[in-house]
Design a protein around this motif. Structure first.
Motif, PDB file in Angstrom:
ATOM      1  N   THR A  84       0.808  -1.222   0.000  1.00  0.00           N
ATOM      2  CA  THR A  84       0.000   0.000   0.000  1.00  0.00           C
ATOM      3  C   THR A  84       0.841   1.271   0.000  1.00  0.00           C
ATOM      4  O   THR A  84       0.312   2.363   0.199  1.00  0.00           O
ATOM      5  CB  THR A  84      -0.949   0.013   1.220  1.00  0.00           C
ATOM      6  N   CYS A  85       2.135   1.152  -0.209  1.00  0.00           N
ATOM      7  CA  CYS A  85       3.002   2.336  -0.268  1.00  0.00           C
ATOM      8  C   CYS A  85       2.946   2.921  -1.674  1.00  0.00           C
ATOM      9  O   CYS A  85       3.848   2.734  -2.490  1.00  0.00           O
ATOM     10  CB  CYS A  85       4.432   1.971   0.097  1.00  0.00           C
ATOM     11  N   MET A  86       1.840   3.581  -1.967  1.00  0.00           N
ATOM     12  CA  MET A  86       1.642   4.171  -3.297  1.00  0.00           C
ATOM     13  C   MET A  86       0.779   5.413  -3.158  1.00  0.00           C
ATOM     14  O   MET A  86       0.204   5.674  -2.099  1.00  0.00           O
ATOM     15  CB  MET A  86       1.022   3.153  -4.253  1.00  0.00           C
ATOM     16  N   ILE A  87       0.664   6.134  -4.242  1.00  0.00           N
ATOM     17  CA  ILE A  87      -0.124   7.363  -4.202  1.00  0.00           C
ATOM     18  C   ILE A  87      -1.610   7.023  -4.164  1.00  0.00           C
ATOM     19  O   ILE A  87      -2.019   5.920  -4.529  1.00  0.00           O
ATOM     20  CB  ILE A  87       0.206   8.288  -5.405  1.00  0.00           C
ATOM     21  N   GLU A  88      -2.403   7.992  -3.728  1.00  0.00           N
ATOM     22  CA  GLU A  88      -3.849   7.807  -3.526  1.00  0.00           C
ATOM     23  C   GLU A  88      -4.553   7.323  -4.784  1.00  0.00           C
ATOM     24  O   GLU A  88      -5.417   6.448  -4.738  1.00  0.00           O
ATOM     25  CB  GLU A  88      -4.471   9.133  -3.054  1.00  0.00           C
ATOM     26  N   GLU A  89      -4.191   7.877  -5.936  1.00  0.00           N
ATOM     27  CA  GLU A  89      -4.844   7.508  -7.195  1.00  0.00           C
ATOM     28  C   GLU A  89      -4.603   6.020  -7.519  1.00  0.00           C
ATOM     29  O   GLU A  89      -5.514   5.314  -7.934  1.00  0.00           O
ATOM     30  CB  GLU A  89      -4.307   8.381  -8.328  1.00  0.00           C
ATOM     31  N   GLU A  90      -3.375   5.550  -7.302  1.00  0.00           N
ATOM     32  CA  GLU A  90      -3.066   4.144  -7.570  1.00  0.00           C
ATOM     33  C   GLU A  90      -3.805   3.217  -6.613  1.00  0.00           C
ATOM     34  O   GLU A  90      -4.196   2.119  -6.992  1.00  0.00           O
ATOM     35  CB  GLU A  90      -1.561   3.906  -7.482  1.00  0.00           C
ATOM     36  N   ILE A  91      -4.006   3.641  -5.372  1.00  0.00           N
ATOM     37  CA  ILE A  91      -4.762   2.829  -4.416  1.00  0.00           C
ATOM     38  C   ILE A  91      -6.201   2.665  -4.892  1.00  0.00           C
ATOM     39  O   ILE A  91      -6.793   1.597  -4.765  1.00  0.00           O
ATOM     40  CB  ILE A  91      -4.689   3.435  -2.992  1.00  0.00           C
TER      41      ILE A  91
END
Length: 155
Positions: free
Chosen positions: A132-139
């Motif tokens: 889950t270490c990703m930007i909001e859009e990718e989540i």
């Protein structure tokens, strides 16, 4: 390249090396880790169903497979994962001309009948490991993809 695609079509598995190291030295020399992507629900009508339970390694509990090293004289097989030497049961009459189905190169995937030793048949478990270490859009995209994947799973 077609060899790799044929192997993937046969079992629904893709490996980084397409072989398991045969010795501890080979395993230590691997720069890229030995890993596999497996598609467990891939339809394959040619998978044999064996009427007995699997032979397991006494150390790591992996199962006898075509990648195991077999000594036919001593009736011993070497686990390809932990390199533990394991004896075949007394009732196995194994030789180079009389192999169990697990050791045939074309039977890299087999099914076993449930026995009293293996316990009752349990439904498959699906585990999703998500970074889950990703930007909001990718989540958001990830949530959508996971929701679609969960809809494809059997009940």
């Amino acid at each position: 390249m077609s060899e790799f695609l044929e192997l993937e079509a046969q079992d629904g598995i893709r490996m980084t090396w397409n072989v398991i190291p045969g010795t501890k030295q080979d395993a230590a020399n691997c720069v890229v880790p030995v890993s596999a992507i497996y598609t467990p629900l891939k339809p394959n009508p040619a998978i044999p169903v064996l009427p007995y339970g699997p032979l397991r390694c006494r150390m790591c509990r992996s199962i006898l497979n075509p990648f195991s090293i077999v000594d036919y004289v001593a009736k011993i097989w070497v686990c390809p994962f932990c390199f533990q030497r394991n004896h075949f049961p007394q009732h196995y009459s194994i030789s180079e001309s009389n192999l169990p189905a697990e050791l045939f190169p074309q039977y890299t995937t087999v099914e076993y009948m449930s026995t009293a030793e293996t316990g009752p048949v349990v439904p498959p478990v699906f585990l999703f490991v998500v970074d889950t270490c990703m930007i909001e859009e990718e989540i958001g995209y990830l949530k959508s993809a996971l929701a679609q994947a969960i809809e494809l799973l059997p009940d």
